[in-house]
Design a protein around this motif. Sequence first.
Motif, PDB file in Angstrom:
ATOM      1  N   SER A  20      48.895  14.761  37.113  1.00  0.00           N
ATOM      2  CA  SER A  20      48.650  14.526  38.537  1.00  0.00           C
ATOM      3  C   SER A  20      48.315  13.062  38.797  1.00  0.00           C
ATOM      4  O   SER A  20      48.343  12.619  39.939  1.00  0.00           O
ATOM      5  CB  SER A  20      47.538  15.436  39.045  1.00  0.00           C
ATOM      6  OG  SER A  20      46.323  15.105  38.423  1.00  0.00           O
ATOM      7  N   ALA A  21      48.000  12.294  37.746  1.00  0.00           N
ATOM      8  CA  ALA A  21      47.662  10.888  37.910  1.00  0.00           C
ATOM      9  C   ALA A  21      48.859   9.977  37.644  1.00  0.00           C
ATOM     10  O   ALA A  21      48.740   8.768  37.680  1.00  0.00           O
ATOM     11  CB  ALA A  21      46.525  10.520  36.954  1.00  0.00           C
ATOM     12  N   CYS A  22      50.009  10.547  37.406  1.00  0.00           N
ATOM     13  CA  CYS A  22      51.194   9.761  37.117  1.00  0.00           C
ATOM     14  C   CYS A  22      51.809   9.241  38.425  1.00  0.00           C
ATOM     15  O   CYS A  22      51.337   9.550  39.508  1.00  0.00           O
ATOM     16  CB  CYS A  22      52.204  10.600  36.343  1.00  0.00           C
ATOM     17  SG  CYS A  22      52.754  12.072  37.200  1.00  0.00           S
ATOM     18  N   ILE A  40      55.212  10.372  33.980  1.00  0.00           N
ATOM     19  CA  ILE A  40      54.213   9.657  33.191  1.00  0.00           C
ATOM     20  C   ILE A  40      54.860   9.282  31.860  1.00  0.00           C
ATOM     21  O   ILE A  40      55.579  10.078  31.262  1.00  0.00           O
ATOM     22  CB  ILE A  40      52.924  10.483  32.997  1.00  0.00           C
ATOM     23  CG1 ILE A  40      51.827   9.609  32.377  1.00  0.00           C
ATOM     24  CG2 ILE A  40      53.172  11.738  32.207  1.00  0.00           C
ATOM     25  CD1 ILE A  40      50.441  10.176  32.517  1.00  0.00           C
ATOM     26  N   THR A  41      54.631   8.064  31.437  1.00  0.00           N
ATOM     27  CA  THR A  41      55.244   7.572  30.200  1.00  0.00           C
ATOM     28  C   THR A  41      54.331   7.814  29.002  1.00  0.00           C
ATOM     29  O   THR A  41      53.125   8.019  29.149  1.00  0.00           O
ATOM     30  CB  THR A  41      55.523   6.054  30.300  1.00  0.00           C
ATOM     31  OG1 THR A  41      54.268   5.367  30.414  1.00  0.00           O
ATOM     32  CG2 THR A  41      56.420   5.738  31.493  1.00  0.00           C
ATOM     33  N   ALA A  42      54.935   7.752  27.841  1.00  0.00           N
ATOM     34  CA  ALA A  42      54.173   7.883  26.599  1.00  0.00           C
ATOM     35  C   ALA A  42      53.110   6.787  26.512  1.00  0.00           C
ATOM     36  O   ALA A  42      51.980   7.048  26.085  1.00  0.00           O
ATOM     37  CB  ALA A  42      55.115   7.815  25.399  1.00  0.00           C
ATOM     38  N   GLU A  43      53.452   5.584  26.954  1.00  0.00           N
ATOM     39  CA  GLU A  43      52.503   4.469  26.918  1.00  0.00           C
ATOM     40  C   GLU A  43      51.304   4.752  27.819  1.00  0.00           C
ATOM     41  O   GLU A  43      50.159   4.480  27.456  1.00  0.00           O
ATOM     42  CB  GLU A  43      53.176   3.156  27.335  1.00  0.00           C
ATOM     43  CG  GLU A  43      54.233   2.662  26.375  1.00  0.00           C
ATOM     44  CD  GLU A  43      55.598   3.357  26.570  1.00  0.00           C
ATOM     45  OE1 GLU A  43      55.836   4.004  27.624  1.00  0.00           O
ATOM     46  OE2 GLU A  43      56.418   3.277  25.636  1.00  0.00           O
ATOM     47  N   SER A  44      51.553   5.321  29.001  1.00  0.00           N
ATOM     48  CA  SER A  44      50.453   5.650  29.918  1.00  0.00           C
ATOM     49  C   SER A  44      49.550   6.718  29.329  1.00  0.00           C
ATOM     50  O   SER A  44      48.323   6.646  29.446  1.00  0.00           O
ATOM     51  CB  SER A  44      50.995   6.115  31.265  1.00  0.00           C
ATOM     52  OG  SER A  44      51.681   5.076  31.913  1.00  0.00           O
TER      53      SER A  44
END
Length: 161
Positions: A20-22, A40-44
């Motif tokens: 939900s924060a992406c 959302i990315t893996a880095e995030s």
Amino acid sequence: MRSKKTILMSSLAALALLLSACSVNIERNDDGSLQIDGVITAESLATEFERDPQNDSVEVSIDDGVMLVDIDGVDENGQFVANLRVELSVVDGELVVDITEAFYNGWTVPDEIRDEFNKEIAREIKKAVNQNKDATLLSLIADDGRIVTEFHVETKDSKKG
């Protein structure tokens, strides 16, 4: 091992909340309901997991429905390395997170502990779902270093229809 279990469990249960924060795109449908697409990315995700003070470094890779998480950190027992293989899917409109392999300092985490992790994650996801019963996860694609989600959310307007 018990406190690391709690940390790993909490980190993965937080995945549902992190989605939900992406970055999100929200569109209103003709009936008044909402379509919410998120990425959302893996880095995030790695950055979010690194917020845990016990995690010194976290690497996340996402490909073909599987998320691999490698954590280096320090807990009450000293330095540790944890490695997880997590399968992500959608069943009946809900996120399913399944730790299929887990290693702690090179030792295989026993199936019964992994099963306990998975049950706790399922409880946390269910709790999050129950907070917004109007939201349904339509799809989740975990591939190419990112997780893409699509939600349908009923609103007061769409319920009148």
